[in-house]
Write a protein that holds these residues in place. Structure first.
Motif, PDB file in Angstrom:
ATOM      1  N   TYR A  89       1.349   1.749   6.156  1.00 33.99           N
ATOM      2  CA  TYR A  89       0.021   1.161   5.964  1.00 33.99           C
ATOM      3  C   TYR A  89      -1.086   2.003   6.594  1.00 33.99           C
ATOM      4  O   TYR A  89      -2.269   1.737   6.366  1.00 33.99           O
ATOM      5  CB  TYR A  89      -0.025  -0.275   6.505  1.00 33.99           C
ATOM      6  N   LEU A  90      -0.712   3.023   7.379  1.00 33.94           N
ATOM      7  CA  LEU A  90      -1.700   3.943   7.940  1.00 33.94           C
ATOM      8  C   LEU A  90      -1.654   5.317   7.270  1.00 33.94           C
ATOM      9  O   LEU A  90      -2.517   6.157   7.523  1.00 33.94           O
ATOM     10  CB  LEU A  90      -1.478   4.111   9.446  1.00 33.94           C
ATOM     11  N   ASP A  91      -0.650   5.549   6.442  1.00 29.96           N
ATOM     12  CA  ASP A  91      -0.479   6.836   5.770  1.00 29.96           C
ATOM     13  C   ASP A  91      -1.449   6.918   4.580  1.00 29.96           C
ATOM     14  O   ASP A  91      -1.380   6.093   3.660  1.00 29.96           O
ATOM     15  CB  ASP A  91       0.969   6.966   5.289  1.00 29.96           C
ATOM     16  N   PRO A  92      -2.357   7.887   4.557  1.00 28.98           N
ATOM     17  CA  PRO A  92      -3.313   7.989   3.444  1.00 28.98           C
ATOM     18  C   PRO A  92      -2.632   8.051   2.082  1.00 28.98           C
ATOM     19  O   PRO A  92      -3.185   7.586   1.082  1.00 28.98           O
ATOM     20  CB  PRO A  92      -4.069   9.285   3.749  1.00 28.98           C
ATOM     21  N   ALA A  93      -1.417   8.613   2.034  1.00 28.13           N
ATOM     22  CA  ALA A  93      -0.721   8.745   0.753  1.00 28.13           C
ATOM     23  C   ALA A  93      -0.010   7.462   0.339  1.00 28.13           C
ATOM     24  O   ALA A  93       0.407   7.325  -0.810  1.00 28.13           O
ATOM     25  CB  ALA A  93       0.291   9.886   0.828  1.00 28.13           C
ATOM     26  N   ALA A  94       0.155   6.535   1.276  1.00 29.20           N
ATOM     27  CA  ALA A  94       0.917   5.325   0.968  1.00 29.20           C
ATOM     28  C   ALA A  94       0.100   4.047   1.096  1.00 29.20           C
ATOM     29  O   ALA A  94       0.464   3.029   0.505  1.00 29.20           O
ATOM     30  CB  ALA A  94       2.128   5.234   1.896  1.00 29.20           C
ATOM     31  N   ARG A  95      -0.995   4.088   1.840  1.00 23.32           N
ATOM     32  CA  ARG A  95      -1.708   2.847   2.137  1.00 23.32           C
ATOM     33  C   ARG A  95      -2.331   2.208   0.897  1.00 23.32           C
ATOM     34  O   ARG A  95      -2.655   1.024   0.906  1.00 23.32           O
ATOM     35  CB  ARG A  95      -2.776   3.093   3.202  1.00 23.32           C
ATOM     36  N   GLU A  96      -2.457   2.968  -0.182  1.00 24.64           N
ATOM     37  CA  GLU A  96      -2.992   2.381  -1.417  1.00 24.64           C
ATOM     38  C   GLU A  96      -2.051   1.333  -1.995  1.00 24.64           C
ATOM     39  O   GLU A  96      -2.442   0.534  -2.859  1.00 24.64           O
ATOM     40  CB  GLU A  96      -3.239   3.470  -2.453  1.00 24.64           C
ATOM     41  N   ALA A  97      -0.792   1.316  -1.520  1.00 25.17           N
ATOM     42  CA  ALA A  97       0.156   0.310  -1.975  1.00 25.17           C
ATOM     43  C   ALA A  97      -0.078  -1.040  -1.299  1.00 25.17           C
ATOM     44  O   ALA A  97       0.542  -2.037  -1.670  1.00 25.17           O
ATOM     45  CB  ALA A  97       1.589   0.774  -1.708  1.00 25.17           C
ATOM     46  N   TYR A  98      -0.968  -1.083  -0.306  1.00 26.50           N
ATOM     47  CA  TYR A  98      -1.246  -2.300   0.449  1.00 26.50           C
ATOM     48  C   TYR A  98      -2.647  -2.813   0.130  1.00 26.50           C
ATOM     49  O   TYR A  98      -3.550  -2.043  -0.220  1.00 26.50           O
ATOM     50  CB  TYR A  98      -1.157  -2.032   1.956  1.00 26.50           C
ATOM     51  N   ARG A  99      -2.815  -4.121   0.279  1.00 27.58           N
ATOM     52  CA  ARG A  99      -4.138  -4.708   0.225  1.00 27.58           C
ATOM     53  C   ARG A  99      -4.508  -5.168   1.625  1.00 27.58           C
ATOM     54  O   ARG A  99      -3.762  -5.924   2.265  1.00 27.58           O
ATOM     55  CB  ARG A  99      -4.190  -5.890  -0.747  1.00 27.58           C
ATOM     56  N   PHE A 100      -5.646  -4.717   2.128  1.00 26.51           N
ATOM     57  CA  PHE A 100      -6.111  -5.027   3.476  1.00 26.51           C
ATOM     58  C   PHE A 100      -7.158  -6.136   3.400  1.00 26.51           C
ATOM     59  O   PHE A 100      -8.102  -6.053   2.609  1.00 26.51           O
ATOM     60  CB  PHE A 100      -6.719  -3.789   4.132  1.00 26.51           C
ATOM     61  N   MET A 101      -6.986  -7.144   4.262  1.00 21.45           N
ATOM     62  CA  MET A 101      -7.875  -8.295   4.235  1.00 21.45           C
ATOM     63  C   MET A 101      -8.295  -8.697   5.638  1.00 21.45           C
ATOM     64  O   MET A 101      -7.462  -8.736   6.551  1.00 21.45           O
ATOM     65  CB  MET A 101      -7.164  -9.481   3.570  1.00 21.45           C
ATOM     66  N   ARG A 155       6.782   0.376  -4.908  1.00 21.49           N
ATOM     67  CA  ARG A 155       6.913   1.233  -3.728  1.00 21.49           C
ATOM     68  C   ARG A 155       7.960   0.637  -2.795  1.00 21.49           C
ATOM     69  O   ARG A 155       8.068  -0.581  -2.652  1.00 21.49           O
ATOM     70  CB  ARG A 155       5.563   1.352  -3.013  1.00 21.49           C
ATOM     71  N   THR A 156       8.731   1.472  -2.149  1.00 20.07           N
ATOM     72  CA  THR A 156       9.860   1.007  -1.342  1.00 20.07           C
ATOM     73  C   THR A 156       9.568   1.118   0.147  1.00 20.07           C
ATOM     74  O   THR A 156      10.389   1.621   0.914  1.00 20.07           O
ATOM     75  CB  THR A 156      11.128   1.807  -1.679  1.00 20.07           C
ATOM     76  N   HIS A 157       8.410   0.695   0.576  1.00 18.39           N
ATOM     77  CA  HIS A 157       8.082   0.725   1.998  1.00 18.39           C
ATOM     78  C   HIS A 157       8.766  -0.444   2.708  1.00 18.39           C
ATOM     79  O   HIS A 157       8.793  -1.566   2.201  1.00 18.39           O
ATOM     80  CB  HIS A 157       6.574   0.642   2.197  1.00 18.39           C
ATOM     81  N   ALA A 158       9.296  -0.171   3.900  1.00 19.49           N
ATOM     82  CA  ALA A 158      10.006  -1.211   4.644  1.00 19.49           C
ATOM     83  C   ALA A 158       9.060  -2.314   5.115  1.00 19.49           C
ATOM     84  O   ALA A 158       9.399  -3.500   5.075  1.00 19.49           O
ATOM     85  CB  ALA A 158      10.729  -0.592   5.840  1.00 19.49           C
ATOM     86  N   VAL A 159       7.874  -1.948   5.571  1.00 16.73           N
ATOM     87  CA  VAL A 159       6.922  -2.942   6.065  1.00 16.73           C
ATOM     88  C   VAL A 159       6.294  -3.665   4.879  1.00 16.73           C
ATOM     89  O   VAL A 159       5.587  -3.063   4.073  1.00 16.73           O
ATOM     90  CB  VAL A 159       5.837  -2.292   6.942  1.00 16.73           C
ATOM     91  N   GLN A 160       6.568  -4.942   4.781  1.00 17.99           N
ATOM     92  CA  GLN A 160       6.035  -5.750   3.684  1.00 17.99           C
ATOM     93  C   GLN A 160       4.669  -6.346   4.025  1.00 17.99           C
ATOM     94  O   GLN A 160       3.832  -6.530   3.151  1.00 17.99           O
ATOM     95  CB  GLN A 160       7.004  -6.897   3.375  1.00 17.99           C
ATOM     96  N   ARG A 161       4.479  -6.659   5.289  1.00 20.48           N
ATOM     97  CA  ARG A 161       3.238  -7.296   5.716  1.00 20.48           C
ATOM     98  C   ARG A 161       3.008  -7.008   7.194  1.00 20.48           C
ATOM     99  O   ARG A 161       3.962  -6.976   7.985  1.00 20.48           O
ATOM    100  CB  ARG A 161       3.316  -8.808   5.494  1.00 20.48           C
ATOM    101  N   VAL A 170       0.433  -9.435  17.120  1.00 21.87           N
ATOM    102  CA  VAL A 170       0.905  -8.650  15.976  1.00 21.87           C
ATOM    103  C   VAL A 170       2.135  -9.326  15.388  1.00 21.87           C
ATOM    104  O   VAL A 170       3.011  -9.801  16.120  1.00 21.87           O
ATOM    105  CB  VAL A 170       1.271  -7.211  16.402  1.00 21.87           C
ATOM    106  N   GLU A 171       2.171  -9.372  14.068  1.00 18.81           N
ATOM    107  CA  GLU A 171       3.357  -9.864  13.376  1.00 18.81           C
ATOM    108  C   GLU A 171       3.692  -8.902  12.239  1.00 18.81           C
ATOM    109  O   GLU A 171       2.829  -8.580  11.420  1.00 18.81           O
ATOM    110  CB  GLU A 171       3.117 -11.264  12.822  1.00 18.81           C
ATOM    111  N   ILE A 172       4.932  -8.441  12.211  1.00 16.35           N
ATOM    112  CA  ILE A 172       5.404  -7.488  11.217  1.00 16.35           C
ATOM    113  C   ILE A 172       6.540  -8.116  10.419  1.00 16.35           C
ATOM    114  O   ILE A 172       7.496  -8.646  10.997  1.00 16.35           O
ATOM    115  CB  ILE A 172       5.925  -6.182  11.870  1.00 16.35           C
ATOM    116  N   THR A 173       6.448  -8.048   9.098  1.00 12.25           N
ATOM    117  CA  THR A 173       7.530  -8.494   8.225  1.00 12.25           C
ATOM    118  C   THR A 173       8.108  -7.278   7.514  1.00 12.25           C
ATOM    119  O   THR A 173       7.363  -6.493   6.917  1.00 12.25           O
ATOM    120  CB  THR A 173       7.019  -9.505   7.187  1.00 12.25           C
ATOM    121  N   ARG A 174       9.436  -7.128   7.592  1.00 13.59           N
ATOM    122  CA  ARG A 174      10.109  -5.963   7.020  1.00 13.59           C
ATOM    123  C   ARG A 174      11.211  -6.407   6.063  1.00 13.59           C
ATOM    124  O   ARG A 174      11.774  -7.484   6.200  1.00 13.59           O
ATOM    125  CB  ARG A 174      10.753  -5.107   8.123  1.00 13.59           C
TER     126      ARG A 174
END
Length: 244
Positions: free
Chosen positions: A117-129, A153-159, A174-178
């Motif tokens: 979610y911080l990677d410029p090449a991957a963060r477009e797969a996330y929606r930030f709110m 996209r197969t990123h481990a971090v879902q939320r 902080v709460e992380i869902t994987r």
């Protein structure tokens, strides 16, 4: 001190909502979540380890139907002389583990070294709110969340969701869902860390790890471990938020 329960309720309100497409990402939310990295709370756990503290720990094991089939509970006393577990007991389908019970920071094993979610090449797969404001002990915090919406996209971090102090950049909650798919097993997990402000900085208040593992030809098994720090330096530590 104000109770932490409103913050926990706000963060938990959408915990089970499925990722959906929606409006464009909020730049402020993306900026706030830059605080959520593997070692974001390292100093808080290190500071706590240097102090005498008391914590309660509860381990729950669930069967495939979601029923609790075993528990382990204890009160942990940490001093300069080491860590001792009092009133340690188990019930149901669970054996008493050998060795000491130790409160550890779960984020380094949960958050990748370079989070997607911080990677410029991957963060477009996330929606930030941005999710609004809350307070902890009079400190204003901003609530932010990132949800994986690109299911291709197969990123481990879902939320990832957090309550961030905008003045210092500290992620107080902080709460992380994987979700991890492997050849021999699948694993879904949720990790939550709640910090509390003190005169000397932030300290861990509550830590929850919740993991379900599915192995072929075996019943899924879920284990949830909850640590709650009740006393620091011999004094009660923050309002009770258990169950919030």
């Amino acid at each position: 001190m104000r109770r932490l329960a409103p913050l926990l309720l706000v963060l938990a309100a959408c915990a089970d909502d499925p990722p959906v497409a929606g409006p464009p990402s909020d730049p402020e939310a993306a900026r706030l979540l830059e605080a959520v990295v593997p070692d974001m709370d390292a100093s808080a756990f290190q500071d706590l380890a240097r102090r005498p503290y008391t914590a309660s720990v509860r381990v729950e094991v669930f069967d495939g139907a979601g029923e609790v089939v075993g528990t382990e509970t204890a009160t942990v006393e940490h001093t300069d002389g080491g860590t001792v577990a009092r009133d340690r007991a188990v019930t149901g389908d669970l054996e008493l583990r050998e060795g000491p019970l130790v409160l550890r920071d779960p984020l380094p094993a949960t958050v990748p070294e370079d989070p997607s979610y911080l990677d410029p090449a991957a963060r477009e797969a996330y929606r930030f709110m941005a999710r609004g404001d809350t307070t902890i002990s009079g400190r204003r915090l901003r609530l932010a969340e990132a949800v994986l919406t690109d299911t291709d996209r197969t990123h481990a971090v879902q939320r990832v969701r957090a309550a961030v102090d905008p003045a210092s950049g500290t992620a107080a909650t902080v709460e992380i869902t994987r979700a991890a798919d492997a050849i021999v097993y699948d694993e879904d997990s949720r990790v939550r860390v709640d910090l509390w402000p003190t005169a000397d900085g932030w300290l861990p208040r509550r830590v929850v790890t919740d993991t379900q593992t599915a192995v072929p030809f075996s019943e899924p098994r879920r284990v949830r471990t909850t640590w709650t720090v009740t006393h620091v330096d011999g004094r009660p530590f923050a309002p009770d938020t258990t169950g919030a």
